[in-house]
Write a protein that holds these residues in place. Structure first.
Motif, PDB file in Angstrom:
ATOM      1  N   LEU A   1       0.948  -1.495   0.170  1.00 11.36           N
ATOM      2  CA  LEU A   1      -0.043  -0.279   0.107  1.00 11.36           C
ATOM      3  C   LEU A   1       1.485   1.129  -0.129  1.00 11.36           C
ATOM      4  CD1 LEU A   1      -3.500  -0.540   2.039  1.00 11.36           C
ATOM      5  CD2 LEU A   1      -2.685  -0.611  -0.183  1.00 11.36           C
ATOM      6  N   LYS A   2       1.876   1.164   0.264  1.00 17.16           N
ATOM      7  CA  LYS A   2       2.927   1.713  -0.010  1.00 17.16           C
ATOM      8  C   LYS A   2       3.587   2.488  -0.973  1.00 17.16           C
ATOM      9  CE  LYS A   2       4.787   2.780   4.997  1.00 17.16           C
ATOM     10  NZ  LYS A   2       5.988   2.622   6.049  1.00 17.16           N
ATOM     11  N   SER A   3       3.230   1.945  -1.902  1.00 21.64           N
ATOM     12  CA  SER A   3       3.840   2.185  -3.242  1.00 21.64           C
ATOM     13  C   SER A   3       3.230   2.651  -3.949  1.00 21.64           C
ATOM     14  CB  SER A   3       4.040   0.591  -3.662  1.00 21.64           C
ATOM     15  OG  SER A   3       2.103   0.205  -4.624  1.00 21.64           O
ATOM     16  N   ASP A   4       3.459   4.195  -4.593  1.00 25.85           N
ATOM     17  CA  ASP A   4       2.941   5.028  -5.013  1.00 25.85           C
ATOM     18  C   ASP A   4       1.691   4.407  -6.048  1.00 25.85           C
ATOM     19  OD1 ASP A   4       3.946   6.883  -4.623  1.00 25.85           O
ATOM     20  OD2 ASP A   4       5.634   7.238  -5.944  1.00 25.85           O
ATOM     21  N   GLU A   5       1.728   3.410  -7.329  1.00 26.68           N
ATOM     22  CA  GLU A   5       0.975   2.793  -8.194  1.00 26.68           C
ATOM     23  C   GLU A   5      -0.658   2.267  -7.334  1.00 26.68           C
ATOM     24  OE1 GLU A   5       3.147   1.945  -7.849  1.00 26.68           O
ATOM     25  OE2 GLU A   5       5.155   3.063 -10.228  1.00 26.68           O
ATOM     26  N   VAL A   6      -0.033   1.993  -6.429  1.00 29.65           N
ATOM     27  CA  VAL A   6      -1.485   0.961  -5.286  1.00 29.65           C
ATOM     28  C   VAL A   6      -2.120   2.129  -4.528  1.00 29.65           C
ATOM     29  CG1 VAL A   6      -2.362  -0.360  -3.781  1.00 29.65           C
ATOM     30  CG2 VAL A   6      -0.089  -0.791  -5.297  1.00 29.65           C
ATOM     31  N   ARG A   7      -1.189   3.540  -3.894  1.00 36.26           N
ATOM     32  CA  ARG A   7      -2.001   4.564  -3.674  1.00 36.26           C
ATOM     33  C   ARG A   7      -3.061   5.362  -4.680  1.00 36.26           C
ATOM     34  NH1 ARG A   7       1.881   7.957  -1.391  1.00 36.26           N
ATOM     35  NH2 ARG A   7       2.142   6.289   0.145  1.00 36.26           N
ATOM     36  N   GLU A   8      -2.472   5.710  -6.020  1.00 38.47           N
ATOM     37  CA  GLU A   8      -3.230   6.820  -6.845  1.00 38.47           C
ATOM     38  C   GLU A   8      -4.092   5.397  -7.070  1.00 38.47           C
ATOM     39  OE1 GLU A   8      -0.425   7.189 -10.028  1.00 38.47           O
ATOM     40  OE2 GLU A   8       0.894   8.380  -8.681  1.00 38.47           O
ATOM     41  N   LEU A   9      -4.674   4.165  -7.654  1.00 37.56           N
ATOM     42  CA  LEU A   9      -5.288   3.545  -8.011  1.00 37.56           C
ATOM     43  C   LEU A   9      -5.937   2.957  -7.236  1.00 37.56           C
ATOM     44  CD1 LEU A   9      -6.527   0.782 -10.075  1.00 37.56           C
ATOM     45  CD2 LEU A   9      -5.474  -1.308  -8.066  1.00 37.56           C
ATOM     46  N   LEU A  10      -6.060   3.350  -5.811  1.00 36.07           N
ATOM     47  CA  LEU A  10      -7.065   3.319  -4.469  1.00 36.07           C
ATOM     48  C   LEU A  10      -7.847   4.815  -4.553  1.00 36.07           C
ATOM     49  CD1 LEU A  10      -4.804   1.458  -1.733  1.00 36.07           C
ATOM     50  CD2 LEU A  10      -7.561   0.745  -3.294  1.00 36.07           C
ATOM     51  N   VAL A  11      -6.910   5.592  -4.262  1.00 41.64           N
ATOM     52  CA  VAL A  11      -7.771   7.164  -4.314  1.00 41.64           C
ATOM     53  C   VAL A  11      -8.242   7.170  -6.032  1.00 41.64           C
ATOM     54  CG1 VAL A  11      -7.054   9.082  -4.972  1.00 41.64           C
ATOM     55  CG2 VAL A  11      -5.368   7.877  -3.489  1.00 41.64           C
ATOM     56  N   GLY A  12      -7.970   6.385  -6.851  1.00 42.47           N
ATOM     57  CA  GLY A  12      -8.926   6.295  -8.115  1.00 42.47           C
ATOM     58  C   GLY A  12     -10.170   5.574  -8.112  1.00 42.47           C
ATOM     59  N   ILE A  13     -10.074   4.945  -7.475  1.00 41.93           N
ATOM     60  CA  ILE A  13     -10.955   3.600  -6.619  1.00 41.93           C
ATOM     61  C   ILE A  13     -12.680   4.909  -5.923  1.00 41.93           C
ATOM     62  CG2 ILE A  13     -12.429   2.022  -5.753  1.00 41.93           C
ATOM     63  CD1 ILE A  13     -10.263   0.330  -7.036  1.00 41.93           C
ATOM     64  N   VAL A  14     -11.580   5.301  -4.958  1.00 44.99           N
ATOM     65  CA  VAL A  14     -12.162   6.049  -3.728  1.00 44.99           C
ATOM     66  C   VAL A  14     -13.162   6.779  -4.704  1.00 44.99           C
ATOM     67  CG1 VAL A  14     -12.878   7.624  -1.941  1.00 44.99           C
ATOM     68  CG2 VAL A  14     -11.359   5.294  -2.059  1.00 44.99           C
ATOM     69  N   ARG A  15     -12.592   7.660  -5.204  1.00 45.14           N
ATOM     70  CA  ARG A  15     -13.141   8.541  -6.707  1.00 45.14           C
ATOM     71  C   ARG A  15     -14.175   8.875  -7.199  1.00 45.14           C
ATOM     72  NH1 ARG A  15      -7.575  12.398  -8.053  1.00 45.14           N
ATOM     73  NH2 ARG A  15      -7.612  12.907  -5.347  1.00 45.14           N
ATOM     74  N   SER A  16     -14.189   7.570  -7.807  1.00 47.07           N
ATOM     75  CA  SER A  16     -15.286   6.943  -9.227  1.00 47.07           C
ATOM     76  C   SER A  16     -15.950   7.023  -8.196  1.00 47.07           C
ATOM     77  CB  SER A  16     -14.330   6.978  -9.542  1.00 47.07           C
ATOM     78  OG  SER A  16     -14.604   4.658  -9.080  1.00 47.07           O
ATOM     79  N   ALA A  17     -16.173   6.180  -6.450  1.00 51.95           N
ATOM     80  CA  ALA A  17     -16.757   5.300  -5.709  1.00 51.95           C
ATOM     81  C   ALA A  17     -18.488   6.933  -5.554  1.00 51.95           C
ATOM     82  CB  ALA A  17     -16.586   4.761  -5.020  1.00 51.95           C
ATOM     83  N   LEU A  18     -17.332   7.942  -5.223  1.00 51.63           N
ATOM     84  CA  LEU A  18     -18.169   9.378  -5.248  1.00 51.63           C
ATOM     85  C   LEU A  18     -18.738   9.988  -5.679  1.00 51.63           C
ATOM     86  CD1 LEU A  18     -15.386   9.786  -1.697  1.00 51.63           C
ATOM     87  CD2 LEU A  18     -17.590   8.594  -1.602  1.00 51.63           C
ATOM     88  N   GLY A  19     -17.963   9.730  -6.806  1.00 55.11           N
ATOM     89  CA  GLY A  19     -18.640  10.200  -8.142  1.00 55.11           C
ATOM     90  C   GLY A  19     -18.047  11.481  -8.767  1.00 55.11           C
ATOM     91  N   GLY A  20     -17.121  11.767  -7.849  1.00 60.66           N
ATOM     92  CA  GLY A  20     -16.302  13.036  -8.394  1.00 60.66           C
ATOM     93  C   GLY A  20     -15.345  12.605  -9.055  1.00 60.66           C
TER      94      GLY A  20
END
Length: 54
Positions: free
Chosen positions: A35-54
């Motif tokens: 989870l400390k890797s940048d790729e995984v962090r960006e992927l998770l942030v993208g998932i959360v943003r798309s789930a929140l509709g933003g």
């Protein structure tokens, strides 16, 4: 089953709990590293943003 046979298993639950605890700690450490890797962090942030509709 004889009484002598039951004594052979004494302490097995403790060993099993210890092994599971060590395995869980190792898995948690692996997750932290992943989870400390940048790729995984960006992927998770993208998932959360798309789930929140933003």
């Amino acid at each position: 089953m004889e009484r002598r046979d039951l004594r052979y298993d004494e302490g097995m639950a403790t060993v099993e709990y210890a092994l599971v605890t060590v395995a869980a700690a190792g898995f948690a450490g692996l997750l932290v590293v992943i989870l400390k890797s940048d790729e995984v962090r960006e992927l998770l942030v993208g998932i959360v943003r798309s789930a929140l509709g933003g």
